[in-house]
Design a protein around this motif. Structure first.
Motif, PDB file in Angstrom:
ATOM      1  N   ALA A  97     -10.525  21.473  39.749  1.00 35.22           N
ATOM      2  CA  ALA A  97      -9.225  21.367  39.100  1.00 35.22           C
ATOM      3  C   ALA A  97      -8.985  20.989  37.677  1.00 35.22           C
ATOM      4  O   ALA A  97     -10.050  20.491  37.093  1.00 35.22           O
ATOM      5  CB  ALA A  97      -8.518  19.662  39.629  1.00 35.22           C
ATOM      6  N   PHE A  98      -8.013  22.059  37.158  1.00 36.99           N
ATOM      7  CA  PHE A  98      -8.041  21.943  35.604  1.00 36.99           C
ATOM      8  C   PHE A  98      -6.510  21.827  35.250  1.00 36.99           C
ATOM      9  O   PHE A  98      -5.520  21.877  36.218  1.00 36.99           O
ATOM     10  CB  PHE A  98      -8.336  23.168  35.154  1.00 36.99           C
ATOM     11  N   TYR A  99      -6.322  21.458  33.801  1.00 33.46           N
ATOM     12  CA  TYR A  99      -4.798  21.231  33.631  1.00 33.46           C
ATOM     13  C   TYR A  99      -4.705  22.272  32.428  1.00 33.46           C
ATOM     14  O   TYR A  99      -5.215  22.348  31.706  1.00 33.46           O
ATOM     15  CB  TYR A  99      -4.889  19.833  32.864  1.00 33.46           C
ATOM     16  N   ASP A 100      -3.451  22.860  32.640  1.00 31.52           N
ATOM     17  CA  ASP A 100      -2.754  23.598  31.679  1.00 31.52           C
ATOM     18  C   ASP A 100      -1.443  22.903  31.108  1.00 31.52           C
ATOM     19  O   ASP A 100      -0.610  23.104  32.019  1.00 31.52           O
ATOM     20  CB  ASP A 100      -2.550  25.151  32.201  1.00 31.52           C
ATOM     21  N   PRO A 101      -1.380  22.487  29.893  1.00 31.47           N
ATOM     22  CA  PRO A 101       0.242  21.973  29.294  1.00 31.47           C
ATOM     23  C   PRO A 101       0.968  23.026  29.184  1.00 31.47           C
ATOM     24  O   PRO A 101       2.197  22.531  28.963  1.00 31.47           O
ATOM     25  CB  PRO A 101      -0.401  21.359  28.132  1.00 31.47           C
ATOM     26  N   ALA A 102       0.727  24.218  29.292  1.00 33.31           N
ATOM     27  CA  ALA A 102       1.775  25.327  28.683  1.00 33.31           C
ATOM     28  C   ALA A 102       3.004  25.648  29.851  1.00 33.31           C
ATOM     29  O   ALA A 102       3.868  25.652  29.561  1.00 33.31           O
ATOM     30  CB  ALA A 102       1.152  26.609  28.412  1.00 33.31           C
ATOM     31  N   PRO A 103       2.408  25.900  31.102  1.00 36.98           N
ATOM     32  CA  PRO A 103       3.465  26.294  32.070  1.00 36.98           C
ATOM     33  C   PRO A 103       4.306  25.193  32.357  1.00 36.98           C
ATOM     34  O   PRO A 103       4.116  23.919  32.082  1.00 36.98           O
ATOM     35  CB  PRO A 103       2.691  26.486  33.201  1.00 36.98           C
ATOM     36  N   LEU A 140       1.926  14.478  33.306  1.00 26.48           N
ATOM     37  CA  LEU A 140       1.905  15.168  32.039  1.00 26.48           C
ATOM     38  C   LEU A 140       2.992  16.356  32.568  1.00 26.48           C
ATOM     39  O   LEU A 140       2.774  16.874  33.336  1.00 26.48           O
ATOM     40  CB  LEU A 140       0.448  15.524  31.743  1.00 26.48           C
ATOM     41  N   PRO A 141       3.235  16.921  31.477  1.00 26.08           N
ATOM     42  CA  PRO A 141       4.170  18.451  31.608  1.00 26.08           C
ATOM     43  C   PRO A 141       2.842  19.273  31.700  1.00 26.08           C
ATOM     44  O   PRO A 141       1.817  19.265  31.193  1.00 26.08           O
ATOM     45  CB  PRO A 141       4.780  18.416  30.297  1.00 26.08           C
ATOM     46  N   GLY A 142       3.049  20.328  32.527  1.00 17.15           N
ATOM     47  CA  GLY A 142       2.181  21.583  32.544  1.00 17.15           C
ATOM     48  C   GLY A 142       1.891  21.584  34.111  1.00 17.15           C
ATOM     49  O   GLY A 142       2.560  21.456  35.003  1.00 17.15           O
ATOM     50  N   THR A 143       0.793  22.378  34.601  1.00 14.33           N
ATOM     51  CA  THR A 143       0.553  22.559  35.695  1.00 14.33           C
ATOM     52  C   THR A 143      -0.932  22.183  35.963  1.00 14.33           C
ATOM     53  O   THR A 143      -1.923  22.430  35.052  1.00 14.33           O
ATOM     54  CB  THR A 143       0.671  24.095  36.151  1.00 14.33           C
ATOM     55  N   GLY A 150       6.334  22.446  34.497  1.00 18.95           N
ATOM     56  CA  GLY A 150       6.009  21.820  35.692  1.00 18.95           C
ATOM     57  C   GLY A 150       5.631  20.168  35.257  1.00 18.95           C
ATOM     58  O   GLY A 150       5.816  19.494  34.217  1.00 18.95           O
ATOM     59  N   ASN A 151       5.154  19.490  36.330  1.00 19.67           N
ATOM     60  CA  ASN A 151       4.886  18.106  36.223  1.00 19.67           C
ATOM     61  C   ASN A 151       3.668  17.836  36.875  1.00 19.67           C
ATOM     62  O   ASN A 151       3.068  18.274  38.043  1.00 19.67           O
ATOM     63  CB  ASN A 151       5.834  17.290  36.447  1.00 19.67           C
ATOM     64  N   VAL A 152       2.542  17.251  36.006  1.00 22.33           N
ATOM     65  CA  VAL A 152       1.184  17.011  36.856  1.00 22.33           C
ATOM     66  C   VAL A 152       1.149  15.308  37.002  1.00 22.33           C
ATOM     67  O   VAL A 152       1.101  14.675  36.135  1.00 22.33           O
ATOM     68  CB  VAL A 152       0.320  17.398  35.917  1.00 22.33           C
ATOM     69  N   PRO A 153       0.968  14.737  38.178  1.00 22.02           N
ATOM     70  CA  PRO A 153       0.902  13.280  38.523  1.00 22.02           C
ATOM     71  C   PRO A 153      -0.726  12.913  38.023  1.00 22.02           C
ATOM     72  O   PRO A 153      -1.584  13.856  38.357  1.00 22.02           O
ATOM     73  CB  PRO A 153       1.075  13.201  40.118  1.00 22.02           C
ATOM     74  N   CYS A 154      -0.724  12.071  37.282  1.00 21.09           N
ATOM     75  CA  CYS A 154      -2.158  11.942  36.718  1.00 21.09           C
ATOM     76  C   CYS A 154      -2.251  10.026  36.706  1.00 21.09           C
ATOM     77  O   CYS A 154      -1.345   9.454  37.228  1.00 21.09           O
ATOM     78  CB  CYS A 154      -2.155  11.965  34.965  1.00 21.09           C
ATOM     79  N   ARG A 155      -3.401   9.847  36.324  1.00 23.71           N
ATOM     80  CA  ARG A 155      -3.699   8.456  36.438  1.00 23.71           C
ATOM     81  C   ARG A 155      -4.420   7.910  35.149  1.00 23.71           C
ATOM     82  O   ARG A 155      -5.536   8.623  34.948  1.00 23.71           O
ATOM     83  CB  ARG A 155      -4.495   8.019  37.713  1.00 23.71           C
ATOM     84  N   ALA A 156      -4.161   6.981  34.449  1.00 22.82           N
ATOM     85  CA  ALA A 156      -4.760   6.680  33.156  1.00 22.82           C
ATOM     86  C   ALA A 156      -5.669   5.414  33.193  1.00 22.82           C
ATOM     87  O   ALA A 156      -5.370   4.363  33.806  1.00 22.82           O
ATOM     88  CB  ALA A 156      -3.679   6.595  31.979  1.00 22.82           C
ATOM     89  N   TYR A 157      -6.912   5.534  32.783  1.00 26.05           N
ATOM     90  CA  TYR A 157      -7.832   4.493  32.944  1.00 26.05           C
ATOM     91  C   TYR A 157      -8.300   4.050  31.572  1.00 26.05           C
ATOM     92  O   TYR A 157      -8.535   4.907  30.648  1.00 26.05           O
ATOM     93  CB  TYR A 157      -9.149   5.042  33.540  1.00 26.05           C
ATOM     94  N   LEU A 158      -8.142   2.651  31.164  1.00 28.02           N
ATOM     95  CA  LEU A 158      -8.325   2.265  29.879  1.00 28.02           C
ATOM     96  C   LEU A 158      -9.958   2.027  29.679  1.00 28.02           C
ATOM     97  O   LEU A 158     -10.515   1.168  30.319  1.00 28.02           O
ATOM     98  CB  LEU A 158      -7.759   0.961  29.693  1.00 28.02           C
ATOM     99  N   LEU A 159     -10.492   2.842  28.894  1.00 30.71           N
ATOM    100  CA  LEU A 159     -11.977   2.703  28.806  1.00 30.71           C
ATOM    101  C   LEU A 159     -12.365   2.508  27.268  1.00 30.71           C
ATOM    102  O   LEU A 159     -11.563   2.624  26.549  1.00 30.71           O
ATOM    103  CB  LEU A 159     -12.666   4.141  29.093  1.00 30.71           C
ATOM    104  N   THR A 160     -13.823   1.990  27.043  1.00 28.77           N
ATOM    105  CA  THR A 160     -14.182   2.410  25.657  1.00 28.77           C
ATOM    106  C   THR A 160     -14.541   3.901  25.209  1.00 28.77           C
ATOM    107  O   THR A 160     -14.550   4.521  26.165  1.00 28.77           O
ATOM    108  CB  THR A 160     -15.492   1.384  25.353  1.00 28.77           C
ATOM    109  N   ALA A 161     -14.584   3.901  23.995  1.00 22.98           N
ATOM    110  CA  ALA A 161     -14.833   5.370  23.492  1.00 22.98           C
ATOM    111  C   ALA A 161     -15.925   5.733  23.955  1.00 22.98           C
ATOM    112  O   ALA A 161     -16.046   7.062  24.375  1.00 22.98           O
ATOM    113  CB  ALA A 161     -14.766   5.469  22.087  1.00 22.98           C
TER     114      ALA A 161
END
Length: 219
Positions: free
Chosen positions: A85-91, A67-70, A93-104
């Motif tokens: 750890a928290f995520y801020d999309p505004a600054p 994701l973009p941000g820090t 940068g590039n944040v390595p992430c991992r996406a998990y497919l879950l039910t709602a």
């Protein structure tokens, strides 16, 4: 990077339940740590047990993304001590992430535990899917973000509302850094030095941890 398409409704899985991608950027990069939120238990090096959710199945799929941000470290974690750890999309940068497919429902129970609430109630995801952002409260991880779409399912994450500029920065502890590094190795194939260079330079860690100190911790 993820596809940041227009917000939409959560698509349905084979069993008829809505499916969403949970985008992890902190300790939940590590699959075993995420499993404590789904199945219950205490993460390695942590100080808290988690009750787990109603649906204890593991994620249907897992993909590496960014994701973009820090990423920054702030507040005080009851599980790890030190900053979370928290995520801020505004600054920039590039944040390595991992996406998990879950039910709602799984996402709702995971988010509730991160928000220090009791799991068991489904979140209303309509506002975040419609607008891209929904603030459920002022506290930790109580701001939902819709950060894109992948294979017809929305990508969702959560963070604090204030962003890095308004945060009370706090350095992470060794067990927390080890868990993040293990997740970066699992999801992105990063070795100790690359992970150390990333983690030691995040706001909250910078000035408290050096690259060499983190690398020695991970080695």
């Amino acid at each position: 990077m993820v596809d940041t398409g227009a917000p939409g409704s959560a698509a349905r899985g084979p069993d008829g339940g809505a499916l969403v991608w949970y985008v992890a950027y902190g300790s939940n990069l590590h699959a075993a740590r995420l499993a404590c939120y789904l199945r219950g238990g205490r993460p390695d090096g942590g100080a808290q047990d988690h009750p787990g959710g109603r649906d204890r199945r593991l994620p249907r799929r897992t993909v590496a993304t960014a994701l973009p941000g820090t990423l920054y470290f702030a507040d005080l974690s009851l599980t790890w001590g030190g900053g979370s750890a928290f995520y801020d999309p505004a600054p920039p940068g590039n944040v390595p992430c991992r996406a998990y497919l879950l039910t709602a429902g799984q996402f709702s129970d995971l988010a509730a535990q991160e928000m220090r609430r009791r799991p068991g109630a489904d979140l209303d995801l309509a506002p975040v899917l419609a607008t891209g952002r929904a603030e459920l409260g002022p506290g930790r991880y109580e701001t939902l973000l819709h950060v894109g779409e992948l294979d017809g399912h929305p990508l969702l994450t959560f963070t604090a509302s204030r962003g890095v500029a308004g945060a009370e920065l706090n350095a992470p502890t060794p067990p927390y850094l080890r868990t993040l590094a293990a997740g970066l190795a699992e999801s992105h194939g990063w070795g100790p030095w690359r992970a150390a260079g990333y983690l030691a330079t995040r706001p909250g860690a910078a000035g408290h941890w050096t690259l060499r100190a983190v690398a020695a911790l991970l080695g």
